[in-house]
Write a protein that holds these residues in place. Structure first.
Motif, mmCIF file in Angstrom:
data_model
loop_
_atom_site.group_PDB
_atom_site.id
_atom_site.type_symbol
_atom_site.label_atom_id
_atom_site.label_comp_id
_atom_site.label_asym_id
_atom_site.label_seq_id
_atom_site.Cartn_x
_atom_site.Cartn_y
_atom_site.Cartn_z
ATOM 1 N N PRO A 1 7.486 -2.226 10.832
ATOM 2 C CA PRO A 1 6.525 -3.220 10.349
ATOM 3 C C PRO A 1 5.767 -2.699 9.133
ATOM 4 O O PRO A 1 5.992 -1.579 8.679
ATOM 5 C CB PRO A 1 5.587 -3.377 11.553
ATOM 6 N N VAL A 2 4.847 -3.513 8.634
ATOM 7 C CA VAL A 2 4.007 -3.106 7.513
ATOM 8 C C VAL A 2 3.477 -1.704 7.780
ATOM 9 O O VAL A 2 2.943 -1.414 8.854
ATOM 10 C CB VAL A 2 2.825 -4.098 7.349
ATOM 11 N N HIS A 3 3.685 -0.824 6.820
ATOM 12 C CA HIS A 3 3.288 0.562 7.022
ATOM 13 C C HIS A 3 3.141 1.265 5.681
ATOM 14 O O HIS A 3 3.444 0.687 4.642
ATOM 15 C CB HIS A 3 4.316 1.284 7.900
ATOM 16 N N ALA A 4 2.684 2.489 5.731
ATOM 17 C CA ALA A 4 2.503 3.295 4.529
ATOM 18 C C ALA A 4 3.694 4.221 4.356
ATOM 19 O O ALA A 4 4.182 4.802 5.325
ATOM 20 C CB ALA A 4 1.215 4.111 4.643
ATOM 21 N N LEU B 1 10.192 15.256 -0.007
ATOM 22 C CA LEU B 1 9.463 15.123 1.248
ATOM 23 C C LEU B 1 9.116 13.649 1.377
ATOM 24 O O LEU B 1 8.679 13.030 0.393
ATOM 25 C CB LEU B 1 8.167 15.934 1.227
ATOM 26 N N THR B 2 9.322 13.079 2.559
ATOM 27 C CA THR B 2 8.930 11.692 2.783
ATOM 28 C C THR B 2 8.009 11.616 3.996
ATOM 29 O O THR B 2 8.146 12.405 4.935
ATOM 30 C CB THR B 2 10.159 10.778 3.008
ATOM 31 N N PHE B 3 7.096 10.663 3.943
ATOM 32 C CA PHE B 3 6.132 10.451 5.016
ATOM 33 C C PHE B 3 6.014 8.955 5.282
ATOM 34 O O PHE B 3 5.910 8.169 4.345
ATOM 35 C CB PHE B 3 4.750 10.999 4.624
ATOM 36 N N ASP B 4 6.033 8.572 6.540
ATOM 37 C CA ASP B 4 5.844 7.185 6.946
ATOM 38 C C ASP B 4 4.767 7.144 8.022
ATOM 39 O O ASP B 4 4.748 7.998 8.900
ATOM 40 C CB ASP B 4 7.136 6.601 7.523
ATOM 41 N N SER B 5 3.912 6.134 7.932
ATOM 42 C CA SER B 5 2.886 5.936 8.943
ATOM 43 C C SER B 5 2.799 4.460 9.280
ATOM 44 O O SER B 5 2.890 3.611 8.388
ATOM 45 C CB SER B 5 1.526 6.428 8.438
ATOM 46 N N LEU B 6 2.625 4.154 10.557
ATOM 47 C CA LEU B 6 2.465 2.766 10.966
ATOM 48 C C LEU B 6 1.096 2.219 10.569
ATOM 49 O O LEU B 6 0.870 1.016 10.608
ATOM 50 C CB LEU B 6 2.693 2.631 12.473
ATOM 51 N N PRO C 1 -0.798 14.036 7.646
ATOM 52 C CA PRO C 1 -0.321 13.592 8.964
ATOM 53 C C PRO C 1 0.382 12.239 8.849
ATOM 54 O O PRO C 1 -0.011 11.388 8.057
ATOM 55 C CB PRO C 1 -1.589 13.480 9.808
ATOM 56 N N SER C 2 1.432 12.065 9.649
ATOM 57 C CA SER C 2 2.191 10.818 9.599
ATOM 58 C C SER C 2 2.897 10.581 10.927
ATOM 59 O O SER C 2 2.934 11.458 11.781
ATOM 60 C CB SER C 2 3.217 10.873 8.465
ATOM 61 N N ASP C 3 3.462 9.395 11.083
ATOM 62 C CA ASP C 3 4.261 9.095 12.268
ATOM 63 C C ASP C 3 5.673 9.639 12.129
ATOM 64 O O ASP C 3 6.339 9.926 13.123
ATOM 65 C CB ASP C 3 4.309 7.580 12.513
ATOM 66 N N ALA C 4 6.143 9.761 10.899
ATOM 67 C CA ALA C 4 7.480 10.308 10.645
ATOM 68 C C ALA C 4 7.470 11.014 9.302
ATOM 69 O O ALA C 4 6.836 10.557 8.349
ATOM 70 C CB ALA C 4 8.520 9.194 10.642
#
Length: 152
Positions: free
Chosen positions: A109-112, A128-133, A36-39
């Protein structure tokens, strides 16, 4: 729900899917159940560029963009790797999705950040890319899970 059960479900859903215009969205949604991720984005390699095929949590016009790999150090690092690559929350490399995240405008901001190169034998097909706040969002994902996703 255990990660192993999720991976089994992912494998079954991918095996049952047929190619149609929503296959890439379905694939991304299925993988999002494990990570799961924000983007997130599924990008296909086209010569020296990555073309988004499916996105979640990014501006809709992201699908029309092309990311020249040499201009995006994080994407270049993912494409050069043979395994999943997590970027430290304080990584100085610019994020290719700055200004594109629906959950946050402007610089992220700082994120994974997590990237997964996708190969067919030794040929890179895409990423595949994943970004999370949440800076720790991907900390508990095992290497085995990531390796399994790369080979589905």
């Amino acid at each position: 729900m255990s990660q192993q059960f999720n991976l089994t479900q992912v494998a079954l859903e991918l095996a049952q899917s047929t190619l149609h215009e929503h296959s890439f969205d379905q694939l991304l949604a299925t993988v999002e159940r494990v990570i799961p991720s924000d983007a997130s984005a599924l990008l296909a390699l086209q010569r020296d560029q990555l073309k988004p095929l499916a996105i979640k949590g990014l501006m809709p016009d992201s699908l029309g963009r092309r990311f020249t790999i040499s201009e995006h150090p994080r994407l270049q690092a993912i494409c050069s790797a043979n395994h999943a690559l997590q970027f430290a929350h304080d990584c100085p490399l610019p994020d290719p999705y700055d200004g594109l995240l629906l959950a946050k405008t402007g610089d992220i901001p700082v994120h994974a950040c997590l990237g997964l190169p996708l190969y067919d034998k030794s040929a890179l097909l895409g990423v595949l890319t994943f970004d999370s706040l949440d800076a720790n969002a991907f900390s508990s994902i095992s290497a085995d899970t990531l390796n399994t996703l790369q080979t589905l």
